[in-house]
Scaffold this active site. Structure first.
Site, PDB file in Angstrom:
ATOM      1  N   LEU A 272       0.819  -1.134   0.011  1.00  0.00           N
ATOM      2  CA  LEU A 272      -0.201   0.128  -0.060  1.00  0.00           C
ATOM      3  C   LEU A 272       0.714   1.268   0.016  1.00  0.00           C
ATOM      4  O   LEU A 272       1.859   1.293   0.457  1.00  0.00           O
ATOM      5  CB  LEU A 272      -0.966  -0.081   1.194  1.00  0.00           C
ATOM      6  CG  LEU A 272      -2.025  -1.128   1.376  1.00  0.00           C
ATOM      7  CD1 LEU A 272      -2.436  -1.003   2.686  1.00  0.00           C
ATOM      8  CD2 LEU A 272      -2.995  -1.069   0.358  1.00  0.00           C
TER       9      LEU A 272
ATOM     10  N   ASP B  94       2.416  -6.075   2.849  1.00  0.00           N
ATOM     11  CA  ASP B  94       2.965  -5.026   3.807  1.00  0.00           C
ATOM     12  C   ASP B  94       3.490  -5.742   5.167  1.00  0.00           C
ATOM     13  O   ASP B  94       3.414  -5.028   5.968  1.00  0.00           O
ATOM     14  CB  ASP B  94       1.901  -4.154   4.279  1.00  0.00           C
ATOM     15  CG  ASP B  94       1.482  -3.079   2.791  1.00  0.00           C
ATOM     16  OD1 ASP B  94       2.486  -2.276   2.712  1.00  0.00           O
ATOM     17  OD2 ASP B  94       0.381  -3.201   2.417  1.00  0.00           O
TER      18      ASP B  94
ATOM     19  N   GLU C 118       5.058  -3.788  13.114  1.00  0.00           N
ATOM     20  CA  GLU C 118       4.486  -2.739  14.226  1.00  0.00           C
ATOM     21  C   GLU C 118       3.033  -2.641  14.199  1.00  0.00           C
ATOM     22  O   GLU C 118       2.514  -2.465  15.164  1.00  0.00           O
ATOM     23  CB  GLU C 118       5.124  -1.404  13.956  1.00  0.00           C
ATOM     24  CG  GLU C 118       4.954  -0.557  15.292  1.00  0.00           C
ATOM     25  CD  GLU C 118       5.545   0.826  15.188  1.00  0.00           C
ATOM     26  OE1 GLU C 118       6.381   1.086  16.238  1.00  0.00           O
ATOM     27  OE2 GLU C 118       5.426   1.755  14.267  1.00  0.00           O
ATOM     28  N   ASP C 119       2.402  -2.629  12.946  1.00  0.00           N
ATOM     29  CA  ASP C 119       1.047  -2.422  12.936  1.00  0.00           C
ATOM     30  C   ASP C 119       0.199  -3.487  13.472  1.00  0.00           C
ATOM     31  O   ASP C 119      -0.888  -3.307  14.066  1.00  0.00           O
ATOM     32  CB  ASP C 119       0.596  -2.031  11.413  1.00  0.00           C
ATOM     33  CG  ASP C 119       1.295  -0.921  10.996  1.00  0.00           C
ATOM     34  OD1 ASP C 119       1.179  -0.038  11.814  1.00  0.00           O
ATOM     35  OD2 ASP C 119       1.737  -0.744   9.824  1.00  0.00           O
TER      36      ASP C 119
ATOM     37  N   ARG D 102      -4.492  -5.893   5.141  1.00  0.00           N
ATOM     38  CA  ARG D 102      -3.636  -6.260   6.184  1.00  0.00           C
ATOM     39  C   ARG D 102      -4.185  -6.980   7.487  1.00  0.00           C
ATOM     40  O   ARG D 102      -3.690  -7.065   8.474  1.00  0.00           O
ATOM     41  CB  ARG D 102      -2.911  -5.028   6.818  1.00  0.00           C
ATOM     42  CG  ARG D 102      -2.053  -4.209   5.443  1.00  0.00           C
ATOM     43  CD  ARG D 102      -1.038  -3.422   6.139  1.00  0.00           C
ATOM     44  NE  ARG D 102      -0.183  -3.923   6.962  1.00  0.00           N
ATOM     45  CZ  ARG D 102       0.695  -3.163   7.809  1.00  0.00           C
ATOM     46  NH1 ARG D 102       0.813  -1.887   7.563  1.00  0.00           N
ATOM     47  NH2 ARG D 102       1.643  -3.823   8.263  1.00  0.00           N
TER      48      ARG D 102
ATOM     49  N   ARG E 145      -6.854   4.363   9.787  1.00  0.00           N
ATOM     50  CA  ARG E 145      -6.581   2.809  10.120  1.00  0.00           C
ATOM     51  C   ARG E 145      -6.924   2.431  11.235  1.00  0.00           C
ATOM     52  O   ARG E 145      -7.206   1.248  11.661  1.00  0.00           O
ATOM     53  CB  ARG E 145      -4.930   2.505   9.934  1.00  0.00           C
ATOM     54  CG  ARG E 145      -4.380   2.764   8.527  1.00  0.00           C
ATOM     55  CD  ARG E 145      -4.776   1.895   7.387  1.00  0.00           C
ATOM     56  NE  ARG E 145      -4.083   2.193   6.139  1.00  0.00           N
ATOM     57  CZ  ARG E 145      -2.845   1.508   5.739  1.00  0.00           C
ATOM     58  NH1 ARG E 145      -2.312   1.096   6.615  1.00  0.00           N
ATOM     59  NH2 ARG E 145      -2.459   1.777   4.639  1.00  0.00           N
TER      60      ARG E 145
ATOM     61  N   HIS F 117       0.083   7.527   9.454  1.00  0.00           N
ATOM     62  CA  HIS F 117       0.041   7.011  10.995  1.00  0.00           C
ATOM     63  C   HIS F 117       0.447   8.106  11.985  1.00  0.00           C
ATOM     64  O   HIS F 117       1.169   9.037  11.351  1.00  0.00           O
ATOM     65  CB  HIS F 117       0.843   5.668  11.031  1.00  0.00           C
ATOM     66  CG  HIS F 117       0.463   4.393  10.665  1.00  0.00           C
ATOM     67  ND1 HIS F 117       1.112   3.475   9.949  1.00  0.00           N
ATOM     68  CD2 HIS F 117      -0.852   3.898  10.734  1.00  0.00           C
ATOM     69  CE1 HIS F 117       0.573   2.550   9.562  1.00  0.00           C
ATOM     70  NE2 HIS F 117      -0.547   2.581  10.129  1.00  0.00           N
TER      71      HIS F 117
ATOM     72  N   CYS G  98       8.052   1.085  11.846  1.00  0.00           N
ATOM     73  CA  CYS G  98       7.072   0.096  11.040  1.00  0.00           C
ATOM     74  C   CYS G  98       7.801  -1.206  11.302  1.00  0.00           C
ATOM     75  O   CYS G  98       7.238  -2.385  11.271  1.00  0.00           O
ATOM     76  CB  CYS G  98       6.782   0.571   9.990  1.00  0.00           C
ATOM     77  SG  CYS G  98       6.255   1.982   9.784  1.00  0.00           S
TER      78      CYS G  98
HETATM   79  N1  GLY Z   1       2.558   0.199   3.043  1.00  0.00           N
HETATM   80  C1  GLY Z   1       2.253   0.353   4.596  1.00  0.00           C
HETATM   81  C2  GLY Z   1       0.707   0.611   4.876  1.00  0.00           C
HETATM   82  O1  GLY Z   1      -0.017   1.440   4.211  1.00  0.00           O
HETATM   83  O2  GLY Z   1       0.227   0.065   5.869  1.00  0.00           O
END
Ligand code: GLY
Length: 268
Positions: free
Chosen positions: A27, A69, A74-75, A94, A140, A171, A258
């Site tokens: 992304l 991704d 970290e996400d 994701r 997000r 973020h 990240c």
């Molecule tokens: N490419 C990292 C994100 O958008 O989550």
């Protein structure tokens, strides 16, 4: 919550994941060309080495071609000494990454809690300071996820504050980082937001906004390559910096924070 000096930067462990070749489909807000999996893995190896040299034991998980991704570990999770939280990233592609990283969390933590169904939180929207954890609402991270996440933190004795990530910023931590010792690195917009109270701020020079995403790891601050004014400002504030290439990560809106989950464990 009690002030826990060093909580935001004293770490013993990190979890990372190798970039896949499918990262070329990652992304991004603006297309500046596809990242190369091969070059990304070379940059990633330097990143892992820097974490190790900063004193961390680093788990390197295998790449996941089905999740372009997924090297941005970290996400889908958040880690504290008390346990780990499996999050639910807000981008559809994701959403499954939380389940993918759970075994790696379970290998390091006795307590792994899942964000309740319904809400979304990306770890990139969570800034841990020594006396509070800031959660940025964003495209997000939604209110329900932030509230549920806050409740889990509260059960473990932590206070959270919910903020609005500025419009157009992916973020919360795309635009700010902790340098530790109560000092925040922030873009001009974030610096003016009021989120940081009377904490000392180092403002990222105009044109170098990408470099707002750095990580303090024990005695050093990891800084992306190509942002000399920001590096100089960090050094002038009294922090030792180490520069790392993030050219491939940047093509898919990724930064230094990240690429790892960082945490402190007392049991090795
Ligand atoms: N490419 C990292 C994100 O958008 O989550």
């Amino acid at each position: 919550m009690p002030h826990r000096p060093g909580q935001s930067f004293r770490f013993t462990h990190a979890i990372t994941r190798l970039p896949s070749d499918s990262v070329a489909n990652g992304l991004r807000a603006t297309d500046t060309g596809d990242p190369s999996g091969t070059r990304f893995r070379e940059e990633h190896a330097l990143y892992v080495k820097a974490l190790q040299e900063a004193g961390l034991t680093v788990d390197v998980l295998p790449s996941l071609e089905d999740y372009p991704d997924s090297c941005f570990v970290e996400d889908p999770a958040f880690c504290l000494p008390e346990g780990a939280i499996q999050l639910r990233p807000g981008a559809a592609s994701r959403a499954g990454e939380g389940a993918q990283i759970r075994p790696a969390l379970a290998a390091r933590f006795d307590d792994v809690v899942k964000l309740p169904e319904g809400g979304h939180v990306d770890g990139g929207d969570v800034l841990m300071l020594d006396d509070v954890i800031l959660i940025g609402l964003s495209a997000r991270t939604d209110r329900r996820g932030a509230d549920d996440f806050s409740n889990i933190l509260s059960n473990w004795g932590y206070s959270a504050e919910i903020c609005e990530t500025p419009e157009g910023v992916l973020h919360f931590k795309t635009a700010c980082s902790t340098l530790g010792d109560g000092v925040i690195l922030a873009t001009g917009v974030m610096a003016e937001s009021g989120f940081f109270g009377n904490r000392e701020l180092v403002v990222v020079p105009e044109g170098e906004e990408y470099a707002a995403n750095v990580i303090r790891v024990n005695d050093v601050v990891l800084v992306p390559e190509g942002y000399p004014k920001t590096r100089a400002a960090i050094e002038a504030a009294g922090f030792k910096s180490v520069v790392l290439p993030t050219h491939e990560a940047r093509k898919v809106d990724g930064g230094l924070s990240c690429l790892s989950l960082r945490f402190a464990l007392s049991n090795g």
